[in-house]
Motif scaffolding. Structure first.
Motif, PDB file in Angstrom:
ATOM      1  N   PHE A  29       1.052  -0.859   0.171  1.00  0.00           N
ATOM      2  CA  PHE A  29       0.268   0.541   0.120  1.00  0.00           C
ATOM      3  C   PHE A  29       0.798   1.276   0.017  1.00  0.00           C
ATOM      4  CE2 PHE A  29       0.428  -0.520   4.407  1.00  0.00           C
ATOM      5  CZ  PHE A  29       0.863   0.294   4.910  1.00  0.00           C
ATOM      6  N   SER A  30       0.033   2.609  -0.539  1.00  0.00           N
ATOM      7  CA  SER A  30       0.906   3.750   0.018  1.00  0.00           C
ATOM      8  C   SER A  30      -0.289   4.951  -0.066  1.00  0.00           C
ATOM      9  CB  SER A  30       1.858   4.355  -1.798  1.00  0.00           C
ATOM     10  OG  SER A  30       2.194   5.594  -1.095  1.00  0.00           O
ATOM     11  N   ARG A  31      -0.100   4.814   1.564  1.00  0.00           N
ATOM     12  CA  ARG A  31      -1.448   6.120   1.534  1.00  0.00           C
ATOM     13  C   ARG A  31      -0.536   7.667   2.376  1.00  0.00           C
ATOM     14  NH1 ARG A  31      -5.013   2.176   5.585  1.00  0.00           N
ATOM     15  NH2 ARG A  31      -5.118   1.655   3.052  1.00  0.00           N
ATOM     16  N   ARG A  32      -1.733   8.001   2.070  1.00  0.00           N
ATOM     17  CA  ARG A  32      -1.804   9.800   2.906  1.00  0.00           C
ATOM     18  C   ARG A  32      -2.261   9.748   3.735  1.00  0.00           C
ATOM     19  NH1 ARG A  32      -4.272  14.513   2.342  1.00  0.00           N
ATOM     20  NH2 ARG A  32      -2.968  16.469   2.439  1.00  0.00           N
ATOM     21  N   LEU A  33      -1.067  10.334   5.036  1.00  0.00           N
ATOM     22  CA  LEU A  33      -2.351  10.420   5.907  1.00  0.00           C
ATOM     23  C   LEU A  33      -1.852  12.011   6.458  1.00  0.00           C
ATOM     24  CD1 LEU A  33      -0.397   7.805   7.557  1.00  0.00           C
ATOM     25  CD2 LEU A  33      -3.153   7.168   6.971  1.00  0.00           C
TER      26      LEU A  33
END
Length: 344
Positions: A29-33
């Motif tokens: 996954f690659s996720r912006r937080l």
């Protein structure tokens, strides 16, 4: 996401980016937080290795994630750079951090506690005040040169210079518009001198109360300021396998340019912790200056080096030697014992 073993976290002030990979390195996954949702995300995620660049705020987030049970690793930014692909954005940086953390030979930075960072703050505050004092003193000298006065260099002349500006021959020759500005700079200089004196007393008090600092001060050339800085800034001595590794971390070992089986060493690398390196070199220069004026102990390493090498080279070599001695004292938890001079 239970198959995620490593998460690369690119941190910032408000927007973060997480990149998860499995044991084979495949991206999961690659996720912006956002900042408010970061801890909630990791609290709900199974425990795994989390890697961050060792930059501003990294130690704080590392402590928060360690409290949740994650295995947190801090990586020097210079070691992450080779894994960055084309261009640069948060997602690419997080991927590079994740990939760097999975390398078996990667080097990591020890996570500091709040107490360690708090102890380092008194020294860094003093360092800032000294830089500001130097800046103001140079400004006074530079502005005086515009009016035809060449002021002597050195902190020892600042008091005399302030007196001459207030009621001496210099003050009488300055334009009326310039006198209040010089008076303000002199006042700022005096205020910084008082603040630095207060910080010096605080550092000396802390050095007397700290067992590690007292042990380090037994080494010639290391006083309360250097001892306090070493105890607060340097990572645990057990992080390094030998004293040379600690000296290399400080940037006090020669730069290698070897190839084809031929060893070629240059000047010191200066690629490590520059604050501690500067303090050790200043302490070593004091020892070398004293030895060059009054003579080094007969048969000592310092006497032999001064007889063969330039003084500045001996100063840096002594700083390297002091760094190795610091590591040995911290590992063995002993006080410094002066070496016995070799028999003639």
């Amino acid at each position: 996401m239970s198959d995620v073993t490593t998460i690369g976290l690119d941190i910032a002030k408000h927007v973060f980016h997480a990149h998860g990979a499995d044991a084979t390195g495949r991206a999961v996954f690659s996720r912006r937080l956002t900042r408010g949702k970061l801890l909630d995300f990791f609290a709900a995620h199974p425990r795994c290795r989390v890697a961050l660049e060792a930059c501003g705020g990294a130690h704080h987030w590392a402590r928060e994630l360690q409290a949740m049970g994650h295995d947190v690793r801090l990586i020097p930014p210079a070691y992450v750079k080779p894994y960055v692909k084309r261009h640069k954005n948060d997602a690419i940086d997080a991927e590079a951090i994740c990939e760097a953390a999975q390398r078996p030979g990667m080097r990591f930075v020890a996570v500091k506690s709040e107490q360690q960072q708090g102890a380092a703050l008194v020294f860094r505050t003093r360092d800032l005040a000294v830089k500001q004092r130097t800046q103001i003193a140079n400004a006074i000298r530079g502005h005086l040169a515009e009016f035809g006065w060449v002021a002597p260099k050195g902190a020892a002349h600042l008091g005399m210079l302030a007196d001459l500006l207030e009621d001496g021959e210099i003050g009488d020759t300055l334009p009326e518009a310039a006198r209040p500005m010089f008076a303000m700079m002199v006042e700022m200089l005096a205020d910084l001198d008082q603040r630095i004196a207060v910080l010096d007393k605080e550092i000396t008090r802390r050095a007397r109360e700290d067992e590690v600092a007292r042990r380090l001060m037994t080494i010639p050339g290391i006083g309360p300021i250097t001892a306090t800085a070493l105890a607060a800034i340097a990572p645990p001595a057990e992080t390094f396998a030998k004293g040379r590794d600690f000296a290399a971390w400080l940037g006090l070992v020669p730069r290698q340019m070897s190839t084809g089986g031929k060893q070629k060493l240059g000047t010191i690398s200066r690629m490590g912790e520059r604050t501690l390196r500067r303090l050790l070199i200043i302490g070593a220069s004091a020892v070398v200056l004293h030895a060059s004026k009054r003579g080094a102990p007969a048969g000592s390493w310092l006497e032999g080096m001064l007889a063969r090498k330039p003084r500045m080279l001996v100063t840096v070599a002594l700083a390297n030697k002091m760094a190795r001695t610091v590591w040995a004292l911290l590992v063995k938890q002993e006080d410094y014992r002066a070496p016995v001079p070799a028999a003639a």
